[in-house]
Design an enzyme around this catalytic site. Structure first.
Site, PDB file in Angstrom:
ATOM      1  N   TYR A 133      -7.063 -11.096   3.265  1.00  0.00           N
ATOM      2  CA  TYR A 133      -8.389 -10.502   3.498  1.00  0.00           C
ATOM      3  C   TYR A 133      -9.187 -10.285   2.213  1.00  0.00           C
ATOM      4  CZ  TYR A 133      -6.016  -6.002   2.530  1.00  0.00           C
ATOM      5  OH  TYR A 133      -5.293  -4.988   1.961  1.00  0.00           O
ATOM      6  N   GLU A 134      -8.545 -10.477   1.042  1.00  0.00           N
ATOM      7  CA  GLU A 134      -9.280 -10.438  -0.222  1.00  0.00           C
ATOM      8  C   GLU A 134      -9.878 -11.809  -0.544  1.00  0.00           C
ATOM      9  OE1 GLU A 134      -7.150  -8.058  -3.432  1.00  0.00           O
ATOM     10  OE2 GLU A 134      -5.592  -8.128  -1.896  1.00  0.00           O
ATOM     11  N   ALA A 154       2.937  -1.307   4.036  1.00  0.00           N
ATOM     12  CA  ALA A 154       2.562  -0.239   4.965  1.00  0.00           C
ATOM     13  C   ALA A 154       2.195  -0.906   6.278  1.00  0.00           C
ATOM     14  CB  ALA A 154       1.369   0.533   4.418  1.00  0.00           C
ATOM     15  N   SER A 191       0.837  -1.194   0.000  1.00  0.00           N
ATOM     16  CA  SER A 191       0.000   0.000   0.000  1.00  0.00           C
ATOM     17  C   SER A 191       0.871   1.242   0.000  1.00  0.00           C
ATOM     18  CB  SER A 191      -0.876   0.042   1.256  1.00  0.00           C
ATOM     19  OG  SER A 191      -1.760  -1.027   1.270  1.00  0.00           O
ATOM     20  N   HIS A 197      -7.958   3.153   6.041  1.00  0.00           N
ATOM     21  CA  HIS A 197      -7.195   2.914   4.806  1.00  0.00           C
ATOM     22  C   HIS A 197      -6.892   4.234   4.102  1.00  0.00           C
ATOM     23  CE1 HIS A 197      -5.401   0.223   1.926  1.00  0.00           C
ATOM     24  NE2 HIS A 197      -6.143   0.678   0.924  1.00  0.00           N
ATOM     25  N   MET A 202      -0.748  -6.414   7.610  1.00  0.00           N
ATOM     26  CA  MET A 202      -1.629  -7.504   7.164  1.00  0.00           C
ATOM     27  C   MET A 202      -1.045  -8.287   5.987  1.00  0.00           C
ATOM     28  SD  MET A 202      -5.174  -5.333   7.197  1.00  0.00           S
ATOM     29  CE  MET A 202      -5.559  -4.191   8.552  1.00  0.00           C
ATOM     30  N   SER A 203       0.268  -8.298   5.844  1.00  0.00           N
ATOM     31  CA  SER A 203       0.834  -8.896   4.624  1.00  0.00           C
ATOM     32  C   SER A 203       2.244  -9.421   4.874  1.00  0.00           C
ATOM     33  CB  SER A 203       0.874  -7.838   3.508  1.00  0.00           C
ATOM     34  OG  SER A 203       1.823  -6.831   3.814  1.00  0.00           O
ATOM     35  N   HIS A 232      -3.899 -10.119  -0.814  1.00  0.00           N
ATOM     36  CA  HIS A 232      -3.891 -10.351   0.635  1.00  0.00           C
ATOM     37  C   HIS A 232      -4.864 -11.466   1.020  1.00  0.00           C
ATOM     38  CE1 HIS A 232      -2.852  -6.097  -0.034  1.00  0.00           C
ATOM     39  NE2 HIS A 232      -2.107  -6.192   1.038  1.00  0.00           N
TER      40      HIS A 232
HETATM   41  N1  HPA Z   1      -2.596  -2.098  11.433  1.00  0.00           N
HETATM   42  C1  HPA Z   1      -2.554  -3.116  10.523  1.00  0.00           C
HETATM   43  N2  HPA Z   1      -2.178  -2.934   9.260  1.00  0.00           N
HETATM   44  C2  HPA Z   1      -1.799  -1.703   8.884  1.00  0.00           C
HETATM   45  C3  HPA Z   1      -1.810  -0.614   9.763  1.00  0.00           C
HETATM   46  C4  HPA Z   1      -2.230  -0.822  11.110  1.00  0.00           C
HETATM   47  O1  HPA Z   1      -2.272   0.091  11.950  1.00  0.00           O
HETATM   48  N3  HPA Z   1      -1.387   0.475   9.067  1.00  0.00           N
HETATM   49  C5  HPA Z   1      -1.106   0.046   7.795  1.00  0.00           C
HETATM   50  N4  HPA Z   1      -1.368  -1.272   7.687  1.00  0.00           N
END
Ligand code: HPA
Length: 270
Positions: free
Chosen positions: A86-87, A114, A32, A244, A208-209, A84
């Site tokens: 979550y997709e 990210a 991201s 997001h 998350m990745s 991901h």
């Molecule tokens: N938590 C989980 N995933 C993320 C975050 C977060 O705060 N920021 C960017 N990806």
């Protein structure tokens, strides 16, 4: 036709070879907000949709293009996004691109994402190389049915994130602070209580990745370096309520710094 994962990966590696030529030294997967950081000139660019079987990201902030060009004097392939858990993607789908890049011949894998910061001194905009990870529920691509040969692989993960590559990057960019990344399935952000637990566990950043791709890259024998762009404080820290939109805005704001770190990471690959 019912293809095995190994056949899918081999077909993708063949397509990469015929469309883009000899393999890069380094392949990078952007997360991201890293799309702008990964722009290279001049570069060949191939839409991922033209690579049969490459799972195409649909989340805003991920560019579905593979570029090949030179970065810091090295031949580098940069994939503009990832898919991901979550997709609704399986572990094998999440890592298919990484496996294909390794099968093409890339020996060093650079994974960028990210993440939320758990350390007050790691303010949004900081980049954090991984020293290690804690997997809190992301799917494992080495389990039976997800690995290349369909069998479970019992892999050693000591020094998963290449110590030599990290040391060289930290020598080139001494302001960076390395730390431990925790991977969670998402897509909801953490509760403040979960963030409190992660802090107690010694976690520095949460996202998350990345962990599934790191496991697949190690399994393929590639060197791995991972770097988080910290886009926000994790939930509850300094009153943070992540979204997001905030993640993407912060990534754009800090894209120039991230681009410098990406260049330094490419330039310091052993
Ligand atoms: N938590 C989980 N995933 C993320 C975050 C977060 O705060 N920021 C960017 N990806």
């Amino acid at each position: 036709m019912n293809l095995s994962e190994a056949q899918r990966v081999r077909a993708l590696a063949d397509a990469l070879r015929s469309r883009l030529g000899p393999p890069p030294e380094i392949a990078a997967i952007l997360g991201s907000g890293w799309a702008a950081a990964g722009r290279m000139e001049p570069a060949e660019a191939l839409p991922l949709s033209e690579l049969p079987g490459w799972p195409v990201p649909r989340v805003p902030g991920h560019a579905p293009v593979l570029q090949v060009g030179r970065l810091a004097g090295r031949r580098v392939a940069v994939c503009g996004g990832r898919v991901h858990a979550y997709e609704g993607r399986s572990a094998a789908e999440i890592v298919r691109g990484v496996r294909a890049l390794a099968a093409w011949g890339a020996r060093s894998l650079l994974l960028l994402n990210a993440a939320g910061s758990l350390r007050p001194e790691l303010a949004p905009g900081s980049c954090m190389p991984f020293t290690d990870h804690i997997n809190l529920g992301l799917p494992n691509p080495l389990s039976a049915g997800q690995s290349m040969d369909g069998h479970a692989h019992f892999l050693d993960l000591v020094d998963l994130y290449d110590p030599e590559w990290r040391a060289r990057l930290l020598a080139a960019r001494p302001e960076l602070r390395a730390g431990v990344y925790a991977g969670v399935p998402g897509p909801s952000y953490e509760t403040p209580a979960e963030v409190g637990l992660l802090r107690a566990l010694g976690v520095d950043a949460v996202g998350m990745s990345t962990i599934p791709e790191a496991l697949a890259a190690r399994d393929a024998g590639a060197r791995v370096l991972a770097v988080s762009l910290l886009t926000n404080y994790a939930a509850g820290i300094s009153g943070s309520r992540p979204s997001h939109g905030e993640v993407l805005r912060a990534a754009v704001e800090h894209g120039a710094g991230a681009a410098e770190v990406l260049r330094a990471a490419a330039g310091t690959a052993p």
